[in-house]
Design a protein around this motif. Structure first.
Motif, PDB file in Angstrom:
ATOM      1  N   GLN A   1     -12.415 -10.103   2.235  1.00 34.07           N
ATOM      2  CA  GLN A   1     -12.481 -10.923   1.020  1.00 34.07           C
ATOM      3  C   GLN A   1     -11.837 -10.188  -0.158  1.00 34.07           C
ATOM      4  OE1 GLN A   1     -16.397 -12.345   0.072  1.00 34.07           O
ATOM      5  NE2 GLN A   1     -15.712 -13.396  -1.780  1.00 34.07           N
ATOM      6  N   ASP A   2     -12.022  -8.873  -0.238  1.00 35.73           N
ATOM      7  CA  ASP A   2     -11.399  -8.085  -1.311  1.00 35.73           C
ATOM      8  C   ASP A   2      -9.875  -8.139  -1.210  1.00 35.73           C
ATOM      9  OD1 ASP A   2     -13.972  -7.337  -2.085  1.00 35.73           O
ATOM     10  OD2 ASP A   2     -13.883  -5.414  -1.026  1.00 35.73           O
ATOM     11  N   CYS A   3      -9.376  -8.287   0.015  1.00 34.36           N
ATOM     12  CA  CYS A   3      -7.930  -8.303   0.274  1.00 34.36           C
ATOM     13  C   CYS A   3      -7.299  -9.677   0.049  1.00 34.36           C
ATOM     14  CB  CYS A   3      -7.643  -7.894   1.722  1.00 34.36           C
ATOM     15  SG  CYS A   3      -8.128  -6.226   2.152  1.00 34.36           S
ATOM     16  N   SER A   4      -8.119 -10.711  -0.083  1.00 35.38           N
ATOM     17  CA  SER A   4      -7.612 -12.084  -0.019  1.00 35.38           C
ATOM     18  C   SER A   4      -6.868 -12.567  -1.254  1.00 35.38           C
ATOM     19  CB  SER A   4      -8.750 -13.051   0.300  1.00 35.38           C
ATOM     20  OG  SER A   4      -9.682 -13.074  -0.775  1.00 35.38           O
ATOM     21  N   SER A   5      -7.138 -12.011  -2.409  1.00 34.73           N
ATOM     22  CA  SER A   5      -6.458 -12.488  -3.615  1.00 34.73           C
ATOM     23  C   SER A   5      -6.447 -11.395  -4.675  1.00 34.73           C
ATOM     24  CB  SER A   5      -7.173 -13.722  -4.170  1.00 34.73           C
ATOM     25  OG  SER A   5      -6.539 -14.172  -5.343  1.00 34.73           O
ATOM     26  N   GLY A   6      -5.258 -11.147  -5.215  1.00 35.14           N
ATOM     27  CA  GLY A   6      -5.162 -10.120  -6.236  1.00 35.14           C
ATOM     28  C   GLY A   6      -3.745  -9.949  -6.730  1.00 35.14           C
ATOM     29  N   THR A   7      -3.500  -8.782  -7.297  1.00 31.73           N
ATOM     30  CA  THR A   7      -2.195  -8.444  -7.860  1.00 31.73           C
ATOM     31  C   THR A   7      -1.744  -7.107  -7.300  1.00 31.73           C
ATOM     32  OG1 THR A   7      -2.758  -9.605  -9.907  1.00 31.73           O
ATOM     33  CG2 THR A   7      -0.915  -8.069 -10.008  1.00 31.73           C
ATOM     34  N   ALA A   8      -0.498  -7.063  -6.837  1.00 29.11           N
ATOM     35  CA  ALA A   8       0.098  -5.808  -6.372  1.00 29.11           C
ATOM     36  C   ALA A   8       0.858  -5.174  -7.526  1.00 29.11           C
ATOM     37  CB  ALA A   8       1.026  -6.065  -5.196  1.00 29.11           C
TER      38      ALA A   8
ATOM     39  N   SER B   1       5.114   3.965 -10.757  1.00 33.01           N
ATOM     40  CA  SER B   1       5.888   5.163 -10.439  1.00 33.01           C
ATOM     41  C   SER B   1       5.045   6.208  -9.724  1.00 33.01           C
ATOM     42  CB  SER B   1       6.485   5.760 -11.714  1.00 33.01           C
ATOM     43  OG  SER B   1       5.448   6.067 -12.641  1.00 33.01           O
ATOM     44  N   THR B   2       3.742   6.160  -9.877  1.00 33.89           N
ATOM     45  CA  THR B   2       2.858   7.172  -9.299  1.00 33.89           C
ATOM     46  C   THR B   2       2.185   6.730  -8.006  1.00 33.89           C
ATOM     47  OG1 THR B   2       1.138   6.344 -10.773  1.00 33.89           O
ATOM     48  CG2 THR B   2       2.354   8.318 -11.491  1.00 33.89           C
ATOM     49  N   VAL B   3       1.792   5.462  -7.913  1.00 40.13           N
ATOM     50  CA  VAL B   3       1.062   4.941  -6.754  1.00 40.13           C
ATOM     51  C   VAL B   3       1.335   3.452  -6.577  1.00 40.13           C
ATOM     52  CG1 VAL B   3      -0.877   6.586  -6.773  1.00 40.13           C
ATOM     53  CG2 VAL B   3      -0.994   4.530  -8.180  1.00 40.13           C
ATOM     54  N   LEU B   4       1.005   2.950  -5.399  1.00 41.66           N
ATOM     55  CA  LEU B   4       1.018   1.512  -5.110  1.00 41.66           C
ATOM     56  C   LEU B   4      -0.434   1.051  -5.180  1.00 41.66           C
ATOM     57  CD1 LEU B   4       2.228  -1.156  -3.957  1.00 41.66           C
ATOM     58  CD2 LEU B   4       1.875  -0.167  -1.679  1.00 41.66           C
ATOM     59  N   ILE B   5      -0.680  -0.048  -5.901  1.00 39.45           N
ATOM     60  CA  ILE B   5      -2.048  -0.541  -6.076  1.00 39.45           C
ATOM     61  C   ILE B   5      -2.113  -2.022  -5.739  1.00 39.45           C
ATOM     62  CG2 ILE B   5      -3.872  -1.045  -7.771  1.00 39.45           C
ATOM     63  CD1 ILE B   5      -3.065   1.495  -9.239  1.00 39.45           C
ATOM     64  N   PHE B   6      -3.176  -2.394  -5.036  1.00 43.02           N
ATOM     65  CA  PHE B   6      -3.537  -3.805  -4.906  1.00 43.02           C
ATOM     66  C   PHE B   6      -4.849  -3.943  -5.639  1.00 43.02           C
ATOM     67  CE2 PHE B   6      -5.922  -7.264  -2.987  1.00 43.02           C
ATOM     68  CZ  PHE B   6      -5.036  -8.307  -3.174  1.00 43.02           C
ATOM     69  N   TRP B   7      -4.899  -4.795  -6.663  1.00 40.60           N
ATOM     70  CA  TRP B   7      -6.086  -4.961  -7.483  1.00 40.60           C
ATOM     71  C   TRP B   7      -6.683  -6.346  -7.266  1.00 40.60           C
ATOM     72  CZ3 TRP B   7      -9.384  -2.033  -9.813  1.00 40.60           C
ATOM     73  CH2 TRP B   7     -10.301  -2.591 -10.707  1.00 40.60           C
TER      74      TRP B   7
END
Length: 188
Positions: free
Chosen positions: A58-65, A69-75
């Motif tokens: 469920q945490d993975c189902s909807s967000g913003t990538a 420059s430092t890291v890749l984030i899915f929020w």
């Protein structure tokens, strides 16, 4: 910093334009400059295989990538937490148009987090991350941003290998050419 971690707040970052303004004059300290946003993809989702403890489907189902420059984030705003991946952990990234639909496919090598290298007998298990964008048109810009940011964080093991061979090349100015002339060869 662990290669893959769960975060409860987004790090401070600036746009590329804001970064240009900040660096238009010499800052007091380069280490204090915030991360730079290379790409932001709203309305996206991710899949992790195998799943990560503490970050549900469920945490993975909807967000913003966020490609910083430092890291890749899915929020995930609904969950109030995100997934952060360091660039050296991303051993491969590509545009995928496989059965899962258009996405950015990443293989994550978590062996960087352990002190010992896996033995030759141990099978290296990689975690797979897919970033699913709402629009297929956004895959190319996201891939390019990932490539640019990954280039900012070269693999330390590769750098050590390159340093090992630094003495393998000889500068022509440092060599006395007469020692290479062998008997029986004529002069040019």
């Amino acid at each position: 910093m662990p290669g893959i971690s769960i975060i409860t707040a987004l790090p401070h970052f600036v746009t590329q334009e804001e970064h240009r303004e900040l660096t238009s004059s010499t800052p007091a300290s380069f280490s204090e400059l915030p991360a730079v946003l290379y790409h932001q993809e709203s309305n996206s989702s991710i899949t992790l295989d195998p799943p990560l403890d503490g970050f549900s489907t469920q945490d993975c189902s909807s967000g913003t990538a966020y490609v910083l420059s430092t890291v890749l984030i899915f929020w995930s705003a609904t969950a109030g937490k995100g997934l952060q991946v360091t660039y050296p952990t991303i051993s491969l990234h590509a545009i995928s148009r496989a059965k899962f639909g258009p996405s950015i496919y990443c293989q994550l090598d978590e062996t960087l987090d352990v002190d010992e290298e896996p033995s030759a007998d141990e099978e290296l298990e990689l975690r797979e991350l897919r970033i699913n964008a709402q629009s297929e048109a956004s895959l190319e810009p996201m891939f390019e941003a990932l490539s640019q940011c990954a280039a900012l964080h070269p693999d330390e093991a590769e750098e050590e290998d390159e340093e090992e061979f630094d003495d393998a090349f000889i500068d022509a100015d440092d060599v006395d050419n007469t020692e290479f002339v062998t008997e029986g060869q004529g002069e040019l």
